[in-house]
Design an enzyme around this catalytic site. Structure first.
Site, PDB file in Angstrom:
ATOM      1  N   HIS A 241       5.676  -5.463  11.829  1.00  0.00           N
ATOM      2  CA  HIS A 241       5.082  -4.123  11.858  1.00  0.00           C
ATOM      3  C   HIS A 241       4.809  -3.729  13.318  1.00  0.00           C
ATOM      4  O   HIS A 241       3.693  -3.370  13.684  1.00  0.00           O
ATOM      5  CB  HIS A 241       3.800  -4.081  11.017  1.00  0.00           C
ATOM      6  CG  HIS A 241       3.460  -2.684  10.548  1.00  0.00           C
ATOM      7  ND1 HIS A 241       2.529  -1.905  11.181  1.00  0.00           N
ATOM      8  CD2 HIS A 241       3.913  -1.948   9.511  1.00  0.00           C
ATOM      9  CE1 HIS A 241       2.419  -0.759  10.553  1.00  0.00           C
ATOM     10  NE2 HIS A 241       3.261  -0.751   9.528  1.00  0.00           N
TER      11      HIS A 241
ATOM     12  N   ASP B  59      -0.385  -4.270   6.100  1.00  0.00           N
ATOM     13  CA  ASP B  59      -1.124  -3.629   7.194  1.00  0.00           C
ATOM     14  C   ASP B  59      -2.606  -3.951   7.062  1.00  0.00           C
ATOM     15  O   ASP B  59      -3.221  -3.652   6.024  1.00  0.00           O
ATOM     16  CB  ASP B  59      -0.936  -2.114   7.148  1.00  0.00           C
ATOM     17  CG  ASP B  59       0.498  -1.686   7.443  1.00  0.00           C
ATOM     18  OD1 ASP B  59       1.366  -2.574   7.532  1.00  0.00           O
ATOM     19  OD2 ASP B  59       0.742  -0.475   7.561  1.00  0.00           O
TER      20      ASP B  59
ATOM     21  N   HIS C 208       0.858  -1.189   0.000  1.00  0.00           N
ATOM     22  CA  HIS C 208       0.000   0.000   0.000  1.00  0.00           C
ATOM     23  C   HIS C 208       0.889   1.233   0.000  1.00  0.00           C
ATOM     24  O   HIS C 208       2.108   1.143   0.207  1.00  0.00           O
ATOM     25  CB  HIS C 208      -0.969   0.003   1.189  1.00  0.00           C
ATOM     26  CG  HIS C 208      -0.311   0.043   2.527  1.00  0.00           C
ATOM     27  ND1 HIS C 208       0.394  -1.014   3.058  1.00  0.00           N
ATOM     28  CD2 HIS C 208      -0.249   1.027   3.471  1.00  0.00           C
ATOM     29  CE1 HIS C 208       0.853  -0.703   4.246  1.00  0.00           C
ATOM     30  NE2 HIS C 208       0.488   0.543   4.519  1.00  0.00           N
TER      31      HIS C 208
ATOM     32  N   HIS D  70      -7.490  -1.865   5.420  1.00  0.00           N
ATOM     33  CA  HIS D  70      -6.624  -0.850   6.000  1.00  0.00           C
ATOM     34  C   HIS D  70      -7.232   0.516   5.710  1.00  0.00           C
ATOM     35  O   HIS D  70      -8.294   0.609   5.085  1.00  0.00           O
ATOM     36  CB  HIS D  70      -5.214  -0.983   5.423  1.00  0.00           C
ATOM     37  CG  HIS D  70      -4.169  -0.213   6.176  1.00  0.00           C
ATOM     38  ND1 HIS D  70      -4.133  -0.150   7.546  1.00  0.00           N
ATOM     39  CD2 HIS D  70      -3.120   0.540   5.739  1.00  0.00           C
ATOM     40  CE1 HIS D  70      -3.121   0.596   7.922  1.00  0.00           C
ATOM     41  NE2 HIS D  70      -2.488   1.029   6.855  1.00  0.00           N
TER      42      HIS D  70
ATOM     43  N   HIS E 265       1.409   3.926   1.894  1.00  0.00           N
ATOM     44  CA  HIS E 265       1.893   4.681   3.044  1.00  0.00           C
ATOM     45  C   HIS E 265       3.419   4.713   2.969  1.00  0.00           C
ATOM     46  O   HIS E 265       4.059   3.714   2.615  1.00  0.00           O
ATOM     47  CB  HIS E 265       1.442   4.031   4.360  1.00  0.00           C
ATOM     48  CG  HIS E 265       0.056   4.420   4.760  1.00  0.00           C
ATOM     49  ND1 HIS E 265      -0.767   3.614   5.530  1.00  0.00           N
ATOM     50  CD2 HIS E 265      -0.668   5.546   4.506  1.00  0.00           C
ATOM     51  CE1 HIS E 265      -1.925   4.221   5.726  1.00  0.00           C
ATOM     52  NE2 HIS E 265      -1.896   5.395   5.124  1.00  0.00           N
TER      53      HIS E 265
ATOM     54  N   ASP F 189       5.967   4.492   4.855  1.00  0.00           N
ATOM     55  CA  ASP F 189       6.867   3.544   5.506  1.00  0.00           C
ATOM     56  C   ASP F 189       6.960   2.221   4.752  1.00  0.00           C
ATOM     57  O   ASP F 189       7.724   1.341   5.139  1.00  0.00           O
ATOM     58  CB  ASP F 189       6.454   3.308   6.962  1.00  0.00           C
ATOM     59  CG  ASP F 189       5.031   2.786   7.118  1.00  0.00           C
ATOM     60  OD1 ASP F 189       4.145   3.254   6.394  1.00  0.00           O
ATOM     61  OD2 ASP F 189       4.805   1.912   7.979  1.00  0.00           O
ATOM     62  N   HIS F 190       6.199   2.098   3.650  1.00  0.00           N
ATOM     63  CA  HIS F 190       6.235   0.866   2.856  1.00  0.00           C
ATOM     64  C   HIS F 190       6.827   1.069   1.450  1.00  0.00           C
ATOM     65  O   HIS F 190       7.048   0.091   0.756  1.00  0.00           O
ATOM     66  CB  HIS F 190       4.830   0.272   2.747  1.00  0.00           C
ATOM     67  CG  HIS F 190       4.316  -0.258   4.049  1.00  0.00           C
ATOM     68  ND1 HIS F 190       4.295  -1.595   4.363  1.00  0.00           N
ATOM     69  CD2 HIS F 190       3.836   0.389   5.147  1.00  0.00           C
ATOM     70  CE1 HIS F 190       3.809  -1.759   5.586  1.00  0.00           C
ATOM     71  NE2 HIS F 190       3.530  -0.561   6.078  1.00  0.00           N
TER      72      HIS F 190
END
Length: 300
Positions: free
Chosen positions: A263, A206, A60, A137, A62, A64-65
């Site tokens: 995570h 997530d 996804h 999510h 976001h 941090d990914h």
């Protein structure tokens, strides 16, 4: 086959945990699941050759990914990569990659194929297939399911007993072709083990716990979002993440082979309590740590 955890933190990096990234090592190929900031350095520290990465799956969008993509791609270019690279992600991945390439000047002399994830088998090779499935999510997000096809394990020690050197002859035998060496014909049955079920690795990204995850995890190594302990159930519901208890419950009910909690929220300097919670429900639970390597053949 190995799993290498490159980043196991949630949202923000910590002194001990980097942003999300997992490498699957399969017969010389590297498949990357998420690519948080700092992933290229984690690959170097883990001694995983980033030039062997064939596909990158971004679960996804976001930061941090995916924020490790610009640096990793630039380094591949500096290192003389010439073979194509496939990048998969949810809707918006094409625009994201266009924006990345518009930032500064990129030394990129190789093709990058960008693909939008769909809820189906999205990659298939002779010995494995990879399926994507939607998860729950705060933004569109997917889980990734790697399934090795049924086959027979190559017994390297047997091949060595026949004096066969590593290289092309190994590959032919693995592919079911007889080979001639030192005047003798070696047939595949002489160096292959008994037929077995293939390895399965299920990465949720997530998500909240879902029935569709449970259905897929029988006999699989389940890598499940475990951002919070069970004491912060309301936080998990509010942010659409999972607790370690929920991850363990999914693994137990689904019949997973093993569970790896990942995570992990930066609030946990010591995440041992999350592991203790999980093991009360599903004994074969493990706490993922950065640079941890897991040989699937050695998992009980």
């Amino acid at each position: 086959m190995e799993i290498v955890f490159l980043g196991t933190s949630a949202a923000m990096p910590t002194k001990y945990r980097n942003h999300s990234a997992i490498a699957l090592l399969n017969d010389g190929e590297v498949i990357l699941l998420d690519c948080g900031e700092g992933t290229q350095r984690q690959l170097i520290r883990a001694k995983v050759n980033y030039m062997h990465i064939s596909r990158i799956f971004i679960t996804h969008l976001h930061g941090d990914h995916f924020l490790g993509l610009p640096g990793l791609i630039q380094t591949m270019g500096f290192s003389g990569r010439d073979k194509p690279l496939e990048i998969f992600g949810p809707e918006g991945i094409e625009g994201l990659m266009e924006n990345i390439f518009s930032m500064g000047y990129y030394e990129k002399n190789f093709e990058i194929k960008v693909n939008e994830l769909e809820e189906t088998v999205i990659a298939e090779e002779k010995n494995y297939e990879i399926e994507a499935f939607k998860v729950e999510h705060s933004i569109p997000a997917f889980g990734i399911f790697f399934r090795e096809k049924k086959g027979r394990r190559f017994l390297r020690k047997k091949a060595e007993e026949f004096g066969i050197p590593p290289g092309p002859l190994y590959k032919k035998l693995q592919n079911g072709e007889p080979v001639e060496f030192n005047g003798k014909v070696i047939i595949p049955e002489m160096v292959l083990g008994k037929p077995r079920e293939g390895f399965k690795v299920l990465y949720t990204g997530d998500t909240r716990p879902l029935e569709k995850i449970m259905r897929r995890c029988r006999g699989a190594v389940l890598i499940h979002d475990s951002t919070f302990s069970g004491k912060l159930q309301e936080n998990a519901i509010e942010t659409l993440h999972s607790t370690s208890i929920e991850a363990a419950d999914t693994a137990k009910k689904g019949g997973a082979k093993a569970l790896f909690l990942t995570h992990i929220s930066p609030r946990y300097k010591d995440a041992t309590p999350l592991l203790e919670e999980a093991r009360k429900i599903f004994e074969n639970s493990f706490l993922s740590e950065d640079l941890m390597r897991v040989n699937l053949g050695e998992l009980v």
